[in-house]
Every structure is written in C-alpha cells, then in structure tokens.
Design a protein around this motif. Sequence first.
Motif: not given
Length: 835
Positions: A20-49
């Motif tokens: 918990l104390l290490s939270a300020p040291l890293l970018a905070q963002r809720p994340g999730g992990t997808g299921g293992q059967r019928m659904t999954g999870r994708v993620y990434g980062k979007v930048f201005d080129a």
Amino acid sequence: MPFGLSKLLSAFAGLLLGMLLSAPLLAQRPGGTGGQRMTGRVYGKVFDASTRKPAEFATVAAYTARQDSLLTGTITRSNGDFTLDQVPVGELRLRVSFIGYKTLERTFTLSREKLELDLGNLMLEPDVETLKAVEVTGERSQVVMKVDRRVYNVEKDLSTQGGSAVDVMKNVPGLSVDLDGNVQMRGASPQILVDGRPSSFTLEQIPAEDIERVEIITNPSVAFDANTTGGIINVVLKRSNKPGYSGTLQGGLGTNNRYQSSGNINMKEGPWSFNASANFNTSSNLTDGNTKRTDLSNGQSTGYFNQNNESNATRTMAGGRLGTEWQVSNRNTWVASAGFRSHTNEGEDEQYYSSTGPGGEPISTGEQLNTQYTSTESYNAMIGFRRRSPKPDKEWSADLTYNSWSRSSKSTFTTSGLNADGTVPENSPRAQENLGGSTYDQLSFQLDVAEPLNERTKIEWGAKANWKLDNTYLNVFVTSPQVGDRVKDSTLSNDFRITDIINAVYGNWIHKLNDHWSLQAGLRFEQTWFVTDVLDKDLQFSYKYPNGLEDLERALFPALYLVRRWDDQREVQFNFSRKISRPNFWQIMPFIQISDSRNIRIGNPVLAPELSNMAEVNYLLPFMNGKSSWLTSAFGRYTDGVITQYAFPLPADSNILVSTFVNGDASWSTGWENTLRVEPIKGLQATLSGTVQYTSVALGGAQAGTRNEGFIWNSKLVVSYRMPDGWSMQANGEYEGPRIIPQGTTLPQYGLDLSVSKEFNKRLQAVLSVNDVFYTRRWGNTLETDTFIQENYRRREQRFARLTVTWRFGEQNTSLLRRRQQRREGGGEGDGMEF
C-alpha cells in the motif's frame, strides 16, 4: 496463539502495508484480469505519436472482426492506460479514436489458451495513413506433454480427491514415491517447489484439492537452482483471477477413521485479487512389516533372525493459506501470500522377534513396543513484484520468501526377551526414550530479468540469495539392568546447528537460428557454504564451494539446449547440464527414524553434495490431430560422490544393523523413458509411461568400495473414461522393479487404485475411490554382505475406501461492487459500457 503463527501473521500484514505504501511510486490505475474460459482481457497504452505523451480520454472499443458488432469499450486514463475485460474469445478488432486524430485499428485474437493479451504502446498520429492491421495469434493448445516438461492437471485425477500431494505424485508419469513420502525421478531426488519457490511445506502437508497442476522438468536450465540433479517438481496451487468470486467446499470420509474437510475462495474486484483456503484431515493406519536376516561367517550361516511388525498410527493435518494480487497498472503487479500447516503423527509399533542357530535351534524370543508422537508446524510468506514491458517478452520480477519449520518428537522403545532355557538376557528388559526437536528458518531472495535484443535473440539473467539456519537436537535416555534407571546415552544423543548459505547468479543466451532451430546456452555460478556444528561434542564439519580459487569447478554449472521444431508441432531437444545434489533433511537428520531390536536408521550430518553431468535427447510427437502425443527421452547421468544407502553392524553390538547414507564412489546411469497419451474414442483417455535404466553405483573406499550394477525398470498406466449422465471412471496402476543400491536391491513395488465419480450438476460432484485394491504396495530392500543377508519390508498405508463430495459456488466475469451499486441505484441492465 503459537509464536510462529503470530510471526507469520505480522509478516503478512507487513507485506500488505508495504504494498500500500508503494502506491505513490507507481502509476495507479484499476486493472483486471480476464477469465480463463469464454472471455479474456486485453490492455495497453495509448500515446500521442507527435508528442510521445499519454493520450487521455481516447475511446477504445472492441468489435467482432466479421460483423463489426460492438462488444465492449472504455476510455483511456490520464496515463494512457486502458483495459477491456470480459472480451469474448475469437478473432476481434480494436478501434482507438479521438477527435483530431486518425482512427487506429488493430486485429487480434483471443483463444482459450491465451486469454490475456498486452497490445503494447499504441500511437495515435494526427495526419498519417491508417495503420495496417496487425494480427496477434494465440498460443497453441495446451498439452499434457511438452518437449522440455510434463504438465499434470490434478483436477482431472479422480483418485487424488481428498488426498495429499503425495497421492498426486504417485500418479504422475516418471515419478515414484517411497515409504516416507519422498519422491524420486529417474533414481534421483528432485527439487520440490511450490509456485516456483522453495517452501517449508512437505508434500504430505499440501492437500490435493489446493493443487491446480504439477510441472515436471527433467533437466532444468540455469535459471533454476543447480541443486536439481533429480529435476524439478513445481506444485502450482489454485488461484483464479476471474472477476467475481468462486470457490469450493469439500468433505470426505472413509475407512480407517478417515475424515477430511476443506474450502477455498477466490475473489477479484478491480485491480485486487484475493484467495484463501483452509483444510483439515485425519486418518488411522494399521500396517504390517517383516524382517528376515541370516548372519554369516566365511560364507556359512551362524544364525537366523525373524521379526514381524504391527503398526497403528494416526495422522492429523490442518492448515490454510492467504494470497493477494494488486495490479497497480497493466504492467506492474504486486503479489503476496502466507500459509500455515500443522501435522501430528501418533502411533505405536509392536514387534515380535525370534533368533535361532544355524540348525534352526531356538536361541531367544522377545518383543519390542515402540511409541512415537511427532508434532510439526510450518509457516511460509512471500512478497513479489513483476514489471512487464510493452516490448514482447521483456520483463523483470523480484520476490522475497520466508519459510519457518519446527518439529518436536518423543519416542519410546521398550524391549523384553527370554532365552531358550527360560532365563532373562542380561540386557532385558530395556527401555529407551528419545526426546528431540528441530527448527529452521529460511530466507530467499530472487531476481529474474528477460531482455529481448532483437526478434531472434533474447538474454535472461538473474540472481538469488538463500540463507537457512537449522537447529536439531536429540536426547536419548536408557533404562536397563546394565546401566541403571534413565541414564543419558551420549553416543546416540546429539545437538546440531546447520548453517546453509547459497548465493547464485546466472545468465542465459537464447537465439533463434532460423524458423525451425533455436539454441540456448547458459552458465550459473553458485556459491555454497555449509557448516555443521556439533554443539554438545565441540565438533564442526563444513564444506565451501569455491574456497577462494579452490574447487571453482564445483561452483560453475553450464547448460546447453538445442531445439528443432516442425510446423506440425513435432519437437526434438538436445541438452546438457552440470548439477549439484545436496542431501535432504531426512538424509542428514541424526534422529533414529525407525528402530527395532536388530535395526536402526539414522541420518548422516556430514554428508557432502554429489556432482553430476547430465545429458538428454527428447522427442515429442503429437498425432491424431493433437489429441494424442508421444514423448520419448534418452538420458544419461554421471555422478561423483554419489549419496547412497549404507548398512553396517553397530560397533558396540554387532547384532544391531545401522542403516544410513554415505558419499560413495562415482556412479553412472543411462536410460530410455517413454510417455504415451492417447484418446482413441470420445471420453476415453489413457496415459502409459515407462522407464528402462541401467545403473552402476559404488560405495567409497571407507566402505570397502562395494559396487553393484544392473537394469531397473518401471511403468505406470492411467485410464479414465467419461460416460453419459455425468459418470466417470478411472484406474491407476504402477509397477516399479527392484532398484540398484550398492549392497543389494530394493523390493519391487506395485499397486492399483480405482475411482468412480458422479457429477449431479455443474456444482455438485461425488467421488468414490479405493486405494491399493489388492493391498500389494510395500517398500523394503534386500541386502547382501560378507556378514549378513537381510530382507525387510514395511507398508506406508492400509488399503482404504474414501468418499469425497465437492460443491462449487460463485459467479464469474462480474463486478461485485458494480452489481451492488446498480441494485442501490434501482437496477439497470448491468451490461452497458462506460465510455
């Protein structure tokens, strides 16, 4: 509350606080992990080129590739992160858009085998052509066998339900389990890991229902400890990262006073995942044993000894574990876990023996009653961090693991006898009391880094530090007409302190030579410092590798792997490595572990490690459209200073035989191992495995250099059949031929288990199993020397039947907090998208 348990809970609370104390040291963002059967999870980062800054509030949506139907979507956060949960498997299309920027589209594929996908850093460009679609394909289907390892899925094994990890191991192809629950692979002892890390938990303390799978690696790379002559067995515990909650409740009962209960639960909400489990089981065993011995002099019999054993023991185990995972961002994850196990063993062993002369004339008879009570507690805590990069295969991880173990024991041995003429022997009756205990603390830190240099080359490197302090004591008190009342025996009593420090660094170079061939070369440097202090006798035994520049070759462990892959999923691997095998706890523990009037077994605290050179050729052939596969392996091993069993007469009484472990001379073995898995018809699966091995092993010069050699072989068959209406059947059988030891052979061991299950619905299942149907499993050996010939056996378990009922509960792929909020707000469909 036990002091060790309070330490563990405090440590676990500290780990969570640190996260918990290490939270300020890293970018905070809720994340999730997808299921293992019928659904999954994708993620990434979007930048201005153009500015290379994160693009906030960009719209990210997933569509079906063919019908262009919207599936789910979100908007990027202030740091450019996005996550799409509950994405259906299949070929899909990602669309990223923002006012003033060209819409970016990518195609990707999620499959049952690859349910989580990092799309990397996505660049939105103000004025460029639309990027060409890039397809990301999923991994091939997971199979039980791979060219470098075997994966055993425990939940598919009916016979292990309600059992322990020992029951799991006896069913795994290529593994064998001895009388004490120790595992061997190809005649050597493998290193046991739990979730990839060392653990103070024994296999008997880990319930089978907590295990997801077992991974077997016969010749590990330099990324693993060098203490892996017998390979690696990695026990992967169950853990779910599906949104929502799930769990099981299990109860069982059986013959021989067998009772068992357990439960586990997994929860995930946003970036947090939690898992917890608890279990209890108890059982009684009424077993038997026998010892027959012929004493020799100049090749002629001088007498005979015969003994029958009847043992009754009760084992009780309980424990639990807690774990959490915090996904700080898509690419940064903290994990922490803690566990506790207790194990008590209480029993008595009645032994009836007789001695006769060379012509069969009676000399003496007697009986011995042994009682034992042992209590063991184990604790484990771990904290780790993993950082993944948008660059494929680039990541690093670090973790700190703490293990604690304590054991206390009390044993008594009461002997009484009569001579043939009715007189009482001068040392009868005799009573011996053993009071002992052990504690150890272990701290381990590990760092692993993977860095791709280009599309064909990757390097891996890392470091590990391991510190372990072991304190063991044994006080032996004897009461007899010769010595008096409860006199301490200084010969058998001892007080040891063992300091074991291992530091290591490693490097791996992995290069893809072309589309079919790849090469991996690595080197591990491992510093070993092992010191045994005999505190009550002011003695010290130690070894140190390297000692300055001396014994440098005992600290360097190279490994080389060459792999050829075909388009039809065939693979062949050639490998070579150098390993070290350090003695395990039971081999060095100076306790009297089994005792009767003529035999005792004790560890050897001055055992040194053995060094081995190992080579393998593995070939994997899938067939029948991947439903079946054949893995064949040819292997060889040369070992210097082999750790082996040794028996000798007790100097103070030549009638008593002492069994222990010593460092012998050079040993070598070569063999051929095969595992065949087939599915000839729908619902029927069969796995047949077998090994043929030639072994040559010898004692050291101090033990007269006795050498023994010969063939050994074993086979194992698992057949399961899934029938209509939720019924399933399974049969597990094995045969292990006599194993070569310097002074003889072990006894052959074989047995059969049968199981049947009924799934009443998706949540409720019942399994009935019978262990050792024909009551044939027993362990022992035949020893032949110039002074005696002896054969003995003992059993580990009594035949039993067990009924286990499992209830599964939970709701997956859903947000607990969001559903509650929707209920408070008056409902809603619950399947809208937050853009």
